[in-house]
Motif scaffolding. Structure first.
Motif, short mmCIF file in Angstrom:
data_model
loop_
_atom_site.label_atom_id
_atom_site.label_comp_id
_atom_site.label_asym_id
_atom_site.label_seq_id
_atom_site.Cartn_x
_atom_site.Cartn_y
_atom_site.Cartn_z
N TYR B 186 0.80 -1.22 0.00
CA TYR B 186 0.00 0.00 0.00
C TYR B 186 0.83 1.26 0.00
O TYR B 186 0.62 2.18 -0.81
CB TYR B 186 -0.98 0.00 1.18
N ARG B 187 1.82 1.31 0.88
CA ARG B 187 2.54 2.57 1.06
C ARG B 187 3.21 3.06 -0.24
O ARG B 187 3.07 4.22 -0.63
CB ARG B 187 3.60 2.40 2.14
N ALA B 190 0.40 1.86 -4.17
CA ALA B 190 -1.01 2.14 -4.43
C ALA B 190 -1.14 3.42 -5.26
O ALA B 190 -0.23 4.25 -5.29
CB ALA B 190 -1.77 2.29 -3.11
N GLY B 191 -2.29 3.55 -5.93
CA GLY B 191 -2.55 4.75 -6.72
C GLY B 191 -2.96 5.90 -5.83
O GLY B 191 -3.21 5.72 -4.62
N PRO B 192 -3.05 7.09 -6.40
CA PRO B 192 -3.32 8.29 -5.59
C PRO B 192 -4.72 8.29 -4.95
O PRO B 192 -4.94 9.02 -3.99
CB PRO B 192 -3.17 9.44 -6.60
N ALA B 194 -6.40 5.56 -3.72
CA ALA B 194 -6.73 4.34 -2.99
C ALA B 194 -6.63 4.56 -1.49
O ALA B 194 -5.59 4.98 -0.99
CB ALA B 194 -5.79 3.23 -3.42
#
Lengths: 476, 476
Positions: B186-187, B190-192, B194
């Motif tokens: 995630y850190r 991930a996309g902007p 999410a």
């Protein structure tokens, strides 16, 4: 691998207790009865997670998702409207293309945009238009390919000479009329890129167009397709089309080149491409497409790739892609492709050409052009000149080659249908800056009127001929 | 009108002295031998007129004409490349879709753009991309309609229960894996847009997808389509697809809504639309499409208009158009449409879907993502987790419902093919801002690997089974 029988599975059909329908429709029902409520719960959970855990910016409301609504809606509306209006036209004794052109006009700023500007603006936003234009372009080159194929298939059987004479008369008449009109209209109605000579040439060519597909459809509907008169008119239209498209191609090559050298280069390239296609590519295409006859999918691909390539080449040379498509249609072998051509024709007519009509309609803004007396006056003048030139020229020449007066008149009327092909020329003229927006509107009206007039005029001629035959039977 | 015979015309075939070929190809030859030289003269004349008389500005070199070159060239290249690579893939024992995805990647910045940036920039300029994207969108909803139809046609005959169990295991396994991965990635990946929960949900759903069309093609090619194992795997894939798409739909509905109220509204609308389609539109569609069976053209129009409308509705609700297309495919009657569906499938597979592959390829930029150790490491990790989850989950569950070990393993391998459907989900994730560009590249690689692994793994299982049967015949 030989699969072992899965008998044990059948013994225990519902281990999870889910109520599964045994009918084929099970999946859909299952989705709603079992999954969706569960998902609603998941959704709520996720929502809570989102609202609690989100530390990132939320997306803007107008993403790519929003335009896809309009895209799909616009596509559906365009296809259905073209079909509906086509049906209506057929209902009042007109060829469907008259209705389809009307559908395009109605979806444009002239009708829908004027009555419901909100709907029109929502349905055709700037983001969607390039896609619709792309579909229209594809429909256009498919159409021009089919026209080329139909021109090629036209049999010359013994009528060649008369047809050549009549066809040239059918061009000379309206061409002269167009040139005359041009001298009148140049000052106030020409487009920003038109020099007087090119404008006269363009208007002359535009007025001498005959709509090959519309002509063929009218002939079929009136049971005239196999008659000598029908064949002769198809042949005249074919020759006239080749000449007119060549004229327009030269005009396009010349228009807007900044120096005579560049214009000469473009014309030379066009001629060279025509020579290469006719003497090198044509026999090669005949061989390869015949060889692929038992692999229809590959043949379709080769055919389409060639069509796209030929369109791209003429476009790269500096004349419009439609010329490449038309030349390609002329060069493809006619016999073996007729079923494929018909399929391309029906698919593109149903799913692509409507976008061309709508594109024309979107460019035709009666209100912005100013619906005043001068517009109406010029429209009447242009319609009169174009019909007179196209009726009188072929009629007199046909009579001189020995046709009876009624047949000569019918021939003139048939060649007067301009339909779809005229719209192709007009859009080209507008894109090249040959036509002002007002003149574009006038000429679109002319295309509609001449096409719509064909069927009634033919019926009128029929009635006149029948009466004369009744009254003057002694002449036979 | 009874046309009078035009005998006089035939008596005088060449009045104008023009050498007209009597063969069918006459028109093309005529154009070059007689008209073009004359036109060249006209062209020169016009040029002189233009250069003398022009008082208006010349048009800029980059008009709409120029982009139509690229448009037609790009369309031809995309269609041919997809076809060529598909053939090559088939040549090495892979389903064509593996080659077609590869073709898209090769035309994108990862290969063509890196090797020949000039060619890539010329072929896909910004003006052409919306059109290609529009074609891709159309191909996509055609695909999702076909997937819906195939899901619907899957017969539940007696295997429903086992299939539901196995399918849920086939989702649960990779879903858990995806959620685990999400917490790791995630850190940095991930996309902007999410949030942690939505990202986990998205990755889980993305990993649990099975490519229905690829699966069906593999089964047909291996002669397993009518076997119990083949039927069971189709059924599992169908159920898993419905569940996965519902999950993704909910996720899409929730993602990026700024307040829980708006998200709840979207979810409610989606559910309501599902209910309306299933209980109101479905029986109505069955009636009307059956009634139109003898008017295939109208039926095609109704079908397409409905498809576009359903796509537009889900798009308007705020989830992607593909859900509307899928639901519409589920709701259309299956039996009577099978030939039409096949035709839509083959036309869109040949002429529209290549643009989807290329769209994916254009968005996949290996070099800009940085081809470093972390990218490769994460790719290996993601491939391993997704394959493990999808193989182990269904395999264990299938074994527990009574299938033999080899069949259970084959089932796991079959459900592991993600192909095209995975790309649909990934593009959606990128558009929604769920995925970073790097993670998009990783997941595209995962889709390719899992799809390409299916055929070799099945062959391996076949050989293992055969050896065991040879060595351990006493066990039977």
């Amino acid at each position: 691998m030989t699969p072992t029988p899965t008998g044990t599975v059948e013994l225990d059909p519902r281990p999870s207790g889910t109520p599964v329908s045994r009918r084929g429709a099970g999946a859909a029902v299952y989705a709603l009865t079992a999954i969706l409520p569960a998902l609603a719960a998941v959704g709520l959970l996720v929502m809570l997670g989102t609202s609690a855990g989100t530390a990132r910016p939320v997306p803007s409301a107008s993403g790519p998702v929003e335009h896809s609504v309009q895209l799909f809606a616009a596509i559906a509306v365009v296809i259905l409207a073209a079909r509906l209006f086509g049906r209506l036209a057929r209902g009042v004794g007109q060829p469907p293309v008259v209705g389809e052109i009307f559908a395009g006009l109605c979806l444009g700023p002239s009708v829908l945009g004027a009555l419901l500007p909100g709907v029109s603006a929502w349905l055709f936003p700037a983001e969607v238009r390039p896609v619709l234009q792309g579909l229209a372009d594809l429909g256009l080159i498919a159409l021009m390919f089919v026209v080329g194929q139909e021109t090629r298939q036209t049999s010359f059987r013994g009528q060649g000479g008369a047809a050549v004479t009549i066809a040239h008369a059918g061009i000379a008449g309206p061409f002269l009329g167009g040139a005359l009109l041009a001298s009148l209209l140049y000052r106030d109605w020409a487009g920003p890129q038109a020099s007087p000579v090119v404008f006269a040439m363009f208007l002359g060519s535009a007025l001498s167009i005959t709509a090959f597909p519309v002509l063929a459809r009218i002939l079929v509907e009136r049971d005239m397709f196999r008659t000598p008169l029908g064949r002769l008119s198809m042949l005249c239209a074919a020759i006239a089309d080749v000449v007119a498209w060549c004229l327009i191609a030269v005009m396009t090559a010349v228009a807007g080149r900044d120096t005579p050298v560049r214009a000469a280069l473009t014309v030379t390239l066009v001629l060279a491409y025509g020579v290469v296609m006719t003497w090198l590519v044509r026999p090669w295409l005949a061989r390869i497409l015949t060889a692929l006859e038992d692999r229809p999918e590959i043949r379709l691909l080769v055919l389409l790739a060639g069509l796209l390539a030929s369109s791209a080449v003429t476009s790269a040379i500096g004349i419009h892609a439609i010329f490449g498509a038309f030349l390609y249609g002329l060069c493809c072998p006619s016999g073996s492709l007729s079923r494929l051509t018909e399929r391309i024709n029906s698919v593109s007519g149903l799913l692509l050409l409507p976008f061309f009509f709508v594109g024309t309609g979107l460019r035709t803004d009666v209100w912005r052009s100013g619906l005043d007396a001068s517009l109406l006056g010029v429209t009447v003048l242009v319609v009169a000149v174009s019909m007179l030139g196209k009726l009188a020229g072929p009629m007199l020449m046909a009579r001189s080659t020995g046709l009876s007066w009624p047949d000569s008149a019918s021939l003139g009327v048939l060649l007067n249908a301009r339909g779809l092909t005229e719209l192709v020329v007009l859009n080209l003229g507008l894109a090249l800056g040959m036509l002002s927006e007002r003149l574009f509107v006038v000429l679109v009206a002319m295309a509609l009127v001449t096409t719509a007039a064909t069927a009634p005029l033919l019926s009128l001629l029929d009635r006149l001929t029948a009466r004369r035959r009744d009254g003057g039977a002694r002449r036979l």
